[in-house]
Design a protein around this motif. Sequence first.
Motif, PDB file in Angstrom:
ATOM      1  N   MET A 179       0.837  -1.199   0.000  1.00 40.34           N
ATOM      2  CA  MET A 179       0.000   0.000   0.000  1.00 40.34           C
ATOM      3  C   MET A 179       0.872   1.250   0.000  1.00 40.34           C
ATOM      4  O   MET A 179       1.796   1.375   0.793  1.00 40.34           O
ATOM      5  N   LYS A 180       0.575   2.160  -0.890  1.00 40.54           N
ATOM      6  CA  LYS A 180       1.273   3.453  -0.919  1.00 40.54           C
ATOM      7  C   LYS A 180       0.705   4.358   0.170  1.00 40.54           C
ATOM      8  O   LYS A 180       1.410   5.136   0.781  1.00 40.54           O
ATOM      9  N   GLU A 181      -0.602   4.262   0.379  1.00 36.95           N
ATOM     10  CA  GLU A 181      -1.270   5.013   1.436  1.00 36.95           C
ATOM     11  C   GLU A 181      -2.487   4.225   1.896  1.00 36.95           C
ATOM     12  O   GLU A 181      -2.974   3.338   1.194  1.00 36.95           O
ATOM     13  N   LEU A 182      -2.960   4.583   3.073  1.00 33.25           N
ATOM     14  CA  LEU A 182      -4.125   3.892   3.628  1.00 33.25           C
ATOM     15  C   LEU A 182      -5.388   4.347   2.906  1.00 33.25           C
ATOM     16  O   LEU A 182      -5.502   5.509   2.522  1.00 33.25           O
ATOM     17  N   PRO A 183      -6.359   3.459   2.735  1.00 37.21           N
ATOM     18  CA  PRO A 183      -7.630   3.843   2.113  1.00 37.21           C
ATOM     19  C   PRO A 183      -8.358   4.849   2.998  1.00 37.21           C
ATOM     20  O   PRO A 183      -8.226   4.838   4.210  1.00 37.21           O
ATOM     21  N   GLN A 184      -9.121   5.701   2.368  1.00 34.77           N
ATOM     22  CA  GLN A 184      -9.901   6.692   3.109  1.00 34.77           C
ATOM     23  C   GLN A 184     -11.097   6.011   3.757  1.00 34.77           C
ATOM     24  O   GLN A 184     -11.530   4.942   3.336  1.00 34.77           O
ATOM     25  N   SER A 185     -11.684   6.636   4.728  1.00 35.64           N
ATOM     26  CA  SER A 185     -12.765   6.017   5.505  1.00 35.64           C
ATOM     27  C   SER A 185     -14.019   5.759   4.697  1.00 35.64           C
ATOM     28  O   SER A 185     -14.884   5.031   5.137  1.00 35.64           O
ATOM     29  N   GLY A 186     -14.135   6.284   3.478  1.00 40.95           N
ATOM     30  CA  GLY A 186     -15.325   6.038   2.671  1.00 40.95           C
ATOM     31  C   GLY A 186     -15.266   4.742   1.902  1.00 40.95           C
ATOM     32  O   GLY A 186     -16.240   4.290   1.363  1.00 40.95           O
ATOM     33  N   GLY A 187     -14.115   4.074   1.851  1.00 39.78           N
ATOM     34  CA  GLY A 187     -13.959   2.872   1.047  1.00 39.78           C
ATOM     35  C   GLY A 187     -14.219   1.607   1.807  1.00 39.78           C
ATOM     36  O   GLY A 187     -14.917   1.602   2.822  1.00 39.78           O
ATOM     37  N   ASP A 188     -13.653   0.512   1.346  1.00 39.23           N
ATOM     38  CA  ASP A 188     -13.852  -0.792   1.946  1.00 39.23           C
ATOM     39  C   ASP A 188     -13.376  -0.832   3.394  1.00 39.23           C
ATOM     40  O   ASP A 188     -13.916  -1.555   4.212  1.00 39.23           O
ATOM     41  N   ALA A 189     -12.313  -0.070   3.711  1.00 41.43           N
ATOM     42  CA  ALA A 189     -11.760  -0.115   5.062  1.00 41.43           C
ATOM     43  C   ALA A 189     -12.728   0.448   6.083  1.00 41.43           C
ATOM     44  O   ALA A 189     -12.666   0.099   7.251  1.00 41.43           O
ATOM     45  N   GLY A 190     -13.635   1.309   5.677  1.00 44.16           N
ATOM     46  CA  GLY A 190     -14.557   1.932   6.611  1.00 44.16           C
ATOM     47  C   GLY A 190     -15.857   1.172   6.784  1.00 44.16           C
ATOM     48  O   GLY A 190     -16.704   1.572   7.552  1.00 44.16           O
ATOM     49  N   VAL A 191     -16.054   0.078   6.096  1.00 41.13           N
ATOM     50  CA  VAL A 191     -17.310  -0.674   6.170  1.00 41.13           C
ATOM     51  C   VAL A 191     -17.348  -1.449   7.469  1.00 41.13           C
ATOM     52  O   VAL A 191     -16.421  -2.151   7.841  1.00 41.13           O
TER      53      VAL A 191
END
Length: 138
Positions: A123-135
């Motif tokens: 990962m270059k950067e962490l996913p934003q909270s609107g994506g899969d990581a925030g589900v």
Amino acid sequence: MENGESGWSGYRPSKTLWGWSIVGASALTMVLGFTWGGWTTSGRANVMTDIAVRNAKADLVASICVHNFVTATDAEHNLKALQAKSSWQRDDFITEGGWAQIAGIDGTVTNAADTCADQLVKMKELPQSGGDAGVTDS
């Protein structure tokens, strides 16, 4: 040549020759079937099934691990710390952090921490909270 028999039409193989021909053809069929035909023994099929189950379980736990890692507090700091580790220390970092722990599974799942660490390091950067990581489950 009598009776109009000539060449192959007059040839009459013995029963012994017929028997050995059948044995040879059967052996050749089996060799070709197990080498190029894709045939397998039940023992080999069981081994292949066990490997597939283990890999699928590791992939599932690794996906959950990535989710747990990314949604944890201090994820950015932890990602930098993980990327700073050598490749043989990363799975220990993941295991010690508890991100690969899944409720209902005792102990660790083979290769899950390694797979999780590999996915995170890429990962270059962490996913934003609107994506899969925030589900989350409701």
